[in-house]
Design an enzyme around this catalytic site. Structure first.
Site, mmCIF file in Angstrom:
data_model
loop_
_atom_site.group_PDB
_atom_site.id
_atom_site.type_symbol
_atom_site.label_atom_id
_atom_site.label_comp_id
_atom_site.label_asym_id
_atom_site.label_seq_id
_atom_site.Cartn_x
_atom_site.Cartn_y
_atom_site.Cartn_z
ATOM 1 N N ARG A 30 0.793 -1.227 0.000
ATOM 2 C CA ARG A 30 0.000 0.000 0.000
ATOM 3 C C ARG A 30 0.828 1.282 0.000
ATOM 4 N NH1 ARG A 30 -3.368 -1.665 5.097
ATOM 5 N NH2 ARG A 30 -1.325 -2.613 5.494
ATOM 6 N N SER A 31 1.827 1.385 0.896
ATOM 7 C CA SER A 31 2.531 2.678 0.970
ATOM 8 C C SER A 31 3.403 2.962 -0.258
ATOM 9 C CB SER A 31 3.304 2.836 2.288
ATOM 10 O OG SER A 31 4.289 1.860 2.453
HETATM 11 P P1 4NP Z 1 1.495 -3.616 3.119
HETATM 12 O O1 4NP Z 1 1.003 -5.116 2.942
HETATM 13 O O2 4NP Z 1 1.444 -3.310 4.594
HETATM 14 O O3 4NP Z 1 0.451 -2.862 2.343
HETATM 15 O O4 4NP Z 1 2.870 -3.541 2.528
HETATM 16 C C1 4NP Z 1 1.520 -6.191 3.675
HETATM 17 C C2 4NP Z 1 2.721 -6.733 3.312
HETATM 18 C C3 4NP Z 1 3.221 -7.822 4.001
HETATM 19 C C4 4NP Z 1 2.501 -8.341 5.047
HETATM 20 C C5 4NP Z 1 1.284 -7.789 5.421
HETATM 21 C C6 4NP Z 1 0.801 -6.698 4.731
HETATM 22 N N1 4NP Z 1 2.993 -9.468 5.733
HETATM 23 O O5 4NP Z 1 2.286 -9.980 6.620
HETATM 24 O O6 4NP Z 1 4.118 -9.915 5.453
#
Ligand code: 4NP
Length: 156
Positions: free
Chosen positions: A17-18
């Site tokens: 997302r970021s």
């Molecule tokens: P983000 O998504 O926070 O939008 O980059 C995720 C990326 C990895 C994980 C969870 C959310 N993970 O659990 O590894």
């Protein structure tokens, strides 16, 4: 940093997302002719040093932005002094940032969708465990947030 306003987007892993919010703000600010320094980070360090998720890279590419050079990193204390705005993608990461924010900080901490009329308090849903189509929803949401931030940066 420099005299442009500096904005840091923060999600959990800094691979979905970021980095997309960062790409969307670069796109919207450039369209609007607004100078801004943009970056992104994660509250978790699990993916530090890694590129963005392949599905995030693909959705950015479909919308004309190349984020292949992105490398994930974890938020650090200095970010609260380097950035004017630290913008969380969801409420959990907002809470983590508010807890970590030093008493004296430059950064104003907010939630991305608070910058979108009618979506105050809402989260950009985490697309990581969902289907590919979720990334198009993420792109639409981060673009709406980026447009709101451009208006804020223009003082509107
Ligand atoms: P983000 O998504 O926070 O939008 O980059 C995720 C990326 C990895 C994980 C969870 C959310 N993970 O659990 O590894």
């Amino acid at each position: 940093m420099n005299d442009r306003p500096a904005v840091l987007f923060v999600c959990l892993g800094n691979i979905c997302r970021s980095p997309l919010a960062e790409a969307a703000l670069r796109t919207e600010a450039s369209r609007a002719g607004v100078a801004v320094t943009v970056s992104s980070a994660g509250t978790a360090g699990w993916h530090a040093g890694r590129p963005a998720d392949a599905r995030a890279r693909a959705v950015a590419r479909r919308h004309g932005v190349d984020i292949d050079g992105h490398r994930a990193r974890q938020v650090e204390a200095a970010d609260f002094h380097r950035f004017d705005h630290i913008v969380a993608l969801d409420r959990e990461n907002l809470a983590t940032l508010l807890a970590a924010r030093p008493a004296v900080a430059r950064a104003r901490v907010s939630l991305l969708l608070d910058h979108v009329a009618g979506r105050t308090g809402e989260a950009v849903a985490d697309p990581y465990y969902g289907p590919d189509e979720g990334f198009e929803i993420t792109w639409a949401e981060v673009t709406a947030g980026a447009q709101g931030l451009v208006r804020l940066l223009r003082g509107e």
